[in-house]
Design an enzyme around this catalytic site. Structure first.
Site, short mmCIF file in Angstrom:
data_model
loop_
_atom_site.label_atom_id
_atom_site.label_comp_id
_atom_site.label_asym_id
_atom_site.label_seq_id
_atom_site.Cartn_x
_atom_site.Cartn_y
_atom_site.Cartn_z
CD GLU A 70 -1.83 -2.28 1.77
OE1 GLU A 70 -2.39 -3.08 1.91
OE2 GLU A 70 -0.34 -2.67 2.19
CG PHE A 132 -10.09 -8.85 11.54
CD1 PHE A 132 -9.01 -9.30 11.81
CD2 PHE A 132 -10.56 -9.06 10.20
CE1 PHE A 132 -8.13 -9.83 11.09
CE2 PHE A 132 -9.58 -9.64 9.12
CZ PHE A 132 -8.11 -10.04 9.77
CD GLN A 133 -7.63 -6.74 7.84
OE1 GLN A 133 -8.46 -6.75 6.98
NE2 GLN A 133 -6.42 -7.39 7.53
CE LYS A 182 -17.41 -6.11 3.23
NZ LYS A 182 -16.55 -7.22 3.69
CG MET A 492 22.42 12.43 3.55
SD MET A 492 23.83 13.14 2.74
CE MET A 492 22.74 13.44 1.04
#
Length: 585
Positions: A70, A132-133, A182, A492
Site C-alpha cells: 500500500e 478486526f482490521q 463497508k 547520507m
C-alpha cells in the site's frame, strides 16, 4: 512537453459522454464520482473492507494497478499527480491497509502533491469496538491531509468523494482521504454523485492586491542585485512559462528550490540552478548577497534556508504564495503577494516599470559559476563516480525524460548532475525525505506519461525498502530504467557520521547486500552490472533499449560524498566543497 499532461477540465466538461447505468450502491457511487472526475488510473491493494468498492470497479473503464504494498500505491498515486498535475488516486483496505498508506499521504502533504486516498473501514456499527482490521483512519490522517472524511451514508458517499477530489486539486494542492465503512459502500442508493466541487466555504485567492503588486515591482526595479527564487508552487500552478517570460524579459537571475527543479531551464545563462544544503555554490552565494528576492511558491524550509537569521541577510523579500499561512512563517516577507503564481507573475510582468540595472550583478553571478563549478574527479585508480553515471544518462536521454529518485546521496547527485529544462520531469520526495519513494513513483510517472522516458535513480538502501514494486513494473510491462547507485551503505547517514560524529559509523553500512542485477532477473526484469568507466555508455544504452523494466546495479565509490554542503542550520554563503572545508566551518 506541456506543463500539465492531462486534458484541461474545461475540455472534459464539454465533451459528450456515453450514457451511464444508474448507480444502485454506495460503492458504485464512489466509482461514479471518480469517473466524473476524469480518473484514468487507480493504484491499490485489495482487502476485505474495501472489497465492495473493488467489485464496483469491475464494471468501470478506470484502470486499476495492483501494487505490491500500500505504501507503493500512495507513492505511485503521488508521482502520477506530480506528472499530470491532477490528483492521483489510491485504494487500500482498513487497518494495516490504511496505515500502510500513511507514509505516502504524509509525503504528499509535505510536498503539496494532489492525492486522494480511499480506504475501507469496518461497518459503522463496529466502529470503536476494536473490530478486526479496524483503526481510526480519519484520526490518524487528519493532521496530514487537507481534509479527511468519514463517509456516513450511502446517499452522500459519492459526493464525499467528489468533494475530496476537488479539494485535493484546488488552491494549494495536497492529499485528501475518504474512509468508507463497508455497510455504507454495500448500502443501496439511487443518488448520482455530482461533479467535483470544493466546499462553499473554501476560497482560493486568484490574484494579489494591485497596490501590493505595484509596491513590489518598484522595489524589484530599484534593486542592484535581484534574484528570483522559484519554488515547487511555480510548477504546481503551471506557471513555468510565465516565470521564464518574466525572468528573460527583465534579465533577472533565477534560482530554484529543490522542488522547483525544472521550472526554469538549467541550460539558460540566467539559471543558477538550485540552492540549499546541497545546492550549487553560485546559487547559495547569490542568495547570500542579493538585495531583493522575488520568491514564488516556496515555503522556505530549513534545507533551503539553513539558518533563517543568515538567509538572504541584505534582501527585501517579495513572497508570492497561494497559501496565506506560508507568508512570513519562516522568512519575513517585506512584500507579501497572496495569489495563484501564474496570475501574480502576469500581474508583476504588466506592472514592472523597467528592468533592474543589474549588469554588474549578472557578471558577478557568472564569476561565482566560474569559481564554484559543479565538477568532480575521476581518477583511474578509484571506483566509478556516481556523478559520471548521472551525467552520462542526462546526455543520452531526451530533454523531457522524467527522473524519479528515492532519498539519500543518490537523490542529490541526480538533482545536481542531470540538466533539467522542463517542468514535471523531476519527481522526488522533498519535505518528508521518504526512502523507498523511487521504485513505485517511477511506476506512477510512467503511467502518467507513457510516451516519455522514465529513469529512476535509487540507492541500495532506498531500493531495498520498496523493491517489491519491480513485480508491478514487470507485470504492467512498463519501460522504466532503474539505476541503483550502490555504495553498500545508507550513504547520507554515513556521510553525516563521518562529518559530525567523528566517523562512528553505527548502522549505516551493509556487511552484505543482494546482487541487484540478479534480483531484477528474479522479478522478471532485465539486470545489468556496472563497475567501471569502460562500459558506462554501452550499459546505459542497452538498458534503455530493453523494452521493459531494467535495473543497473552501479557499483560506485563507497567513499564518495555529496558536495557542496551547507551544514544544518548554517549560513548558505559558508558552504563546503570537500571534507577538509567541512571541518573548517
Amino acid at each position: 512537453m506541456s506543463e500539465r499532461a492531462s486534458v484541461p477540465k474545461e475540455a472534459e466538461e464539454t465533451e459528450s459522454e456515453p450514457e451511464q447505468e444508474p448507480v444502485t450502491t454506495g460503492a458504485q457511487s464512489v466509482i461514479r464520482a471518480l469517473e466524473n472526475a476524469g480518473t484514468d488510473y487507480v493504484f491499490g491493494v485489495q482487502g476485505g473492507a474495501i472489497m465492495p468498492v473493488y467489485d464496483a470497479l469491475y464494471d468501470s473503464d478506470i484502470n486499476h494497478v495492483t501494487m505490491a504494498h500500500e505504501q507503493g500505491a500512495s507513492h505511485a498515486a503521488d508521482a502520477y499527480g506530480v506528472v499530470t498535475g491532477d490528483p492521483g488516486v489510491c485504494f487500500a483496505t482498513s487497518g494495516p491497509g490504511a496505515t500502510n498508506l500513511v507514509t505516502g499521504i504524509a509525503d504528499a502533504n509535505m510536498d503539496s502533491d494532489p492525492v486522494i486516498a480511499l480506504t475501507g473501514q469496518v461497518p459503522t456499527e463496529f466502529v470503536g469496538n476494536d473490530a478486526f482490521q479496524e483503526t481510526d483512519t480519519v484520526g490518524i490522517t487528519q493532521p496530514i491531509t487537507k481534509e479527511s472524511y468519514f463517509a456516513a451514508d450511502s446517499d452522500t458517499v459519492g459526493d464525499d468523494v467528489s468533494e475530496a477530489f476537488a479539494l485535493a486539486d484546488a488552491g494549494r494542492q495536497g492529499p485528501t482521504l475518504v474512509d468508507l465503512p463497508k455497510d455504507v459502500t454495500q448500502g443501496e442508493t439511487e443518488v448520482e454523485p455530482g461533479r467535483p466541487e470544493t466546499p462553499e466555504t473554501y476560497e482560493v485567492p486568484e490574484e494579489a492586491d494591485d497596490e501590493d503588486v505595484q509596491e513590489a515591482v518598484e522595489a524589484l526595479a530599484e534593486a542592484d542585485r535581484p534574484v528570483i527564487l522559484s519554488g515547487g508552487g511555480v510548477i504546481k500552478a503551471n506557471a513555468s512559462s510565465a516565470l521564464r517570460e518574466f525572468a528573460k524579459e527583465y534579465e533577472i537571475p533565477v534560482i530554484t528550490t529543490m522542488p522547483g527543479i525544472g521550472s526554469f531551464p538549467e541550460d539558460h545563462e540566467l539559471s543558477l540552478e538550485w540552492a540549499g544544503m546541497h545546492g550549487t555554490g553560485y546559487a547559495n552565494m547569490a542568495i547570500s548577497n542579493t538585495d531583493c528576492m522575488l520568491a514564488i511558491g516556496t515555503r522556505f524550509d530549513d534545507r533551503l534556508t539553513g539558518g533563517v537569521d543568515s538567509f538572504a541577510p541584505d534582501a527585501e523579500v517579495i513572497h508570492v504564495d497561494i497559501d496565506p499561512a506560508e507568508i512570513s512563517k519562516n522568512v519575513y516577507a517585506d512584500y507579501p503577494l497572496i495569489g495563484d503564481a501564474r496570475n501574480v507573475l502576469r500581474q508583476l510582468f504588466d506592472a514592472m516599470p523597467r528592468a533592474p540595472d543589474a549588469d554588474e550583478w549578472r557578471d558577478q553571478c557568472q564569476t561565482w559559476k566560474d569559481e564554484y563549478p559543479m565538477d568532480y574527479d575521476t581518477p583511474d585508480d578509484e571506483p566509478l563516480k556516481p556523478q559520471y553515471v548521472v551525467e552520462q544518462f542526462s546526455e543520452m536521454t531526451p530533454d523531457d525524460t522524467i527522473v524519479c529518485t528515492g532519498v539519500g546521496q543518490h537523490q542529490m547527485w541526480a538533482s545536481q548532475f542531470w540538466e533539467y529544462t522542463e517542468p514535471r520531469t523531476w519527481v522526488s520526495s522533498h519535505g518528508l525525505g521518504t526512502m523507498g519513494y523511487g521504485v513505485p513513483a517511477a511506476i506512477g510517472a510512467k503511467l502518467a506519461a507513457p510516451d516519455q522516458e522514465v529513469v529512476c535513480f535509487d540507492g541500495d538502501g532506498s531500493f531495498l525498502m520498496t523493491v517489491q514494486g519491480l513485480s508491478v513494473a514487470v507485470r504492467e510491462q512498463l519501460d522504466i530504467t532503474y539505476v541503483v547507485l550502490n555504495n553498500e551503505a545508507v550513504g547520507m547517514v554515513r556521510q553525516w557520521q563521518d562529518g559530525f560524529y567523528e566517523g562512528r559509523r553505527m548502522a549505516s553500512e551493509y556487511p552484505w547486500i543482494p546482487q541487484f542485477d540478479k534480483l531484477a532477473e528474479a522479478f522478471g526484469a532485465r539486470g545489468f552490472t556496472l563497475e567501471s568507466y569502460d562500459n558506462v555508455e554501452e550499459t546505459i544504452q542497452e538498458a534503455r533499449d530493453y523494452d521493459g523494466p531494467s535495473v543497473i546495479d552501479a557499483h560506485i565509490d563507497p567513499g564518495e560524498n555529496v558536495f557542496p554542503m551547507v551544514p544544518s542550520g548554517g549560513d548558505n554563503g559558508l558552504f563546503a566543497l570537500n571534507e577538509d572545508q567541512l571541518d573548517m566551518i
